[in-house]
Design an enzyme around this catalytic site. Sequence first.
Site, PDB file in Angstrom:
ATOM      1  N   HIS A 198      -3.306 -15.771  -0.417  1.00 51.89           N
ATOM      2  CA  HIS A 198      -3.862 -16.616   0.633  1.00 51.89           C
ATOM      3  C   HIS A 198      -4.360 -17.940   0.074  1.00 51.89           C
ATOM      4  CE1 HIS A 198      -3.530 -13.653   3.783  1.00 51.89           C
ATOM      5  NE2 HIS A 198      -3.981 -12.737   2.949  1.00 51.89           N
ATOM      6  N   VAL A 240     -12.586  11.246 -10.326  1.00 53.83           N
ATOM      7  CA  VAL A 240     -14.027  11.244 -10.571  1.00 53.83           C
ATOM      8  C   VAL A 240     -14.705  12.022  -9.449  1.00 53.83           C
ATOM      9  CG1 VAL A 240     -16.089   9.789 -10.746  1.00 53.83           C
ATOM     10  CG2 VAL A 240     -13.929   9.041 -11.789  1.00 53.83           C
ATOM     11  N   GLU A 264     -11.475  -5.884   0.559  1.00 45.82           N
ATOM     12  CA  GLU A 264     -10.370  -5.939   1.525  1.00 45.82           C
ATOM     13  C   GLU A 264      -9.644  -7.270   1.336  1.00 45.82           C
ATOM     14  OE1 GLU A 264     -11.744  -6.068   5.598  1.00 45.82           O
ATOM     15  OE2 GLU A 264     -13.519  -7.183   5.032  1.00 45.82           O
ATOM     16  N   CYS A 266      19.400   1.413   1.626  1.00 47.48           N
ATOM     17  CA  CYS A 266      19.577   2.872   1.788  1.00 47.48           C
ATOM     18  C   CYS A 266      18.307   3.628   1.439  1.00 47.48           C
ATOM     19  CB  CYS A 266      20.787   3.378   1.014  1.00 47.48           C
ATOM     20  SG  CYS A 266      20.458   3.931  -0.665  1.00 47.48           S
TER      21      CYS A 266
END
Length: 479
Positions: A49, A172, A336, A436
């Site tokens: 970005h 963990v 995020e 494929c």
Amino acid sequence: MYDVIIIGAGVTGSSVARELSRYDLKVLVLEKNSDVCEGTSKANSGIVHAGFDAKPGSLKAKLNVQGNRMMEDLAKELDFPFKRNGSIVLAFDEAGRPELERLLEQGKANGVEGVEIIDRARLKEMEPNITDTAVAALYAPTGGIVCPFNLTIALAENAAVNGVEFKLDTSVTNVRKENDKYLVETDQGTFESKVLVNAAGVHADTIHNMICEDKIHIIARKGEYCLMDKKVGDFVSSTIFQLPTKYGKGVLVTPTVHGNLLTGPTAVDIEDGENTTTTGDGLADVLRRAALSVENLPTRQVITSFTGIRAHEEKDDFIIGEAKDAPGFFDAAGIESPGLSCAPALGVYLADQITHRLNAKKKDNFIATRKGIPNMFLASAEERQKLIAENPLYANVVCRCELVTEGEILEAIHRPLGATTLDGIKRRTRAGMGRCQAGFCSPKTVEILARELGKDISEIRKNNPGSEFLTGFDKDDIE
Ligand SMILES: Cc1cc2nc3c(=O)[nH]c(=O)nc-3n(C[C@H](O)[C@H](O)[C@H](O)COP(=O)(O)OP(=O)(O)OC[C@H]3O[C@@H](n4cnc5c(N)ncnc54)[C@H](O)[C@@H]3O)c2cc1C
């Protein structure tokens, strides 16, 4: 006793590991999956970005713009595909224009170079397939596209070459502080370190909350995609966004760095952060919304679909740095979007803090560069001939769609942090990523993996334990 343990071998953990490997430190990465890049880092839009989306002054904004600037040199240093193809945000009516203006000002405030608003005529000239209903757009020439697998694998591999240990298939289960060290309990035993880095993606809240008093909560937000054949990879040349909503950047249409066309993602909050299933409704929604941006979206060219899970933290910014109540515990939580774009800068940002705490010294033998696996598809005729002369297995085509040879597959298996699964081969070489979708090459790749790893063919997996390919032989059933 390690100096640093990192939980999670996604792009975040791998970038931190690589930056730490510049220093004289004993570093361990723990990853619950059988390969690096098996979490969110494997399933996203692959966009670098430009940096106009994030709120000025936020860590997201700062690391995004820095990461974008760093990506080009990093791609050369570590030999992974990256292209600055530019990003476009469409407004479909005049009511959207003020929002474009707001993004423009935000981009400028964040330091995004060259960002501007373009009119419909220029837009159509740049992108002939854009819908006629678009009235104007924001154009950011610094936006780019990257291969998320190769970026993550290259970072991890380079960290490993520089001495970082990776323990895969190691989950963990608990972390606790005892005096001035961290005890990290896993299903493969307990490990100790002076510093602990939490780069556990959608599970970063679980790890954080085991140590810290100020609890965090990560919402898993699902995004579904359709990937189209390389035949239509030039349908658009820039990445085409729509104006963002409160759930994120909306549905995009973009070429991938390997020449496919990608559209998605949806944004739906879910309970289970591991639920990467696709749904009929989700994919139909992707195609419906993508068709608002472009005319005649070539939906018949969809070759596969997939889902990625965003780690959305309630407070809506990255949580990066040393916890106030736990010296030596460093979070990289709520990473995020634009986490992929930020990764190079995030690694430096966190490694600076960690090495400062440990008073670490730089090594003088750090190896900064890496050569990627040869790529017969992209190689010139002369390069192909040279590779084949050195090793005839570069003439043995295993994946016909993507022109991947046995030589490339062997290289993927035998290099540091090499592939041990079919998905590992796929992400390192693109064998099975074509039209494929591995129908042709998977039996052969499974055989090669078994032979090279000295395993029985029945032990070869697609990815994690339980995904073995062979469950028995047809003739046994007949008998
Ligand atoms: C739909 C979607 C689209 C996106 N598009 C973009 C984009 O175009 N551009 C961009 O910049 N960003 C994008 N992002 C964001 C980007 O993908 C993420 O920010 C980034 O991949 C996060 O990396 P990570 O290493 O923090 O997390 P992950 O890749 O999820 O890595 C975390 C790792 O921790 C491991 N782990 C978790 N718990 C444990 C445990 N208990 N023990 C051991 N290991 C554990 C996991 O197995 C995983 O491998 C997108 C995200 C999504 C979901």
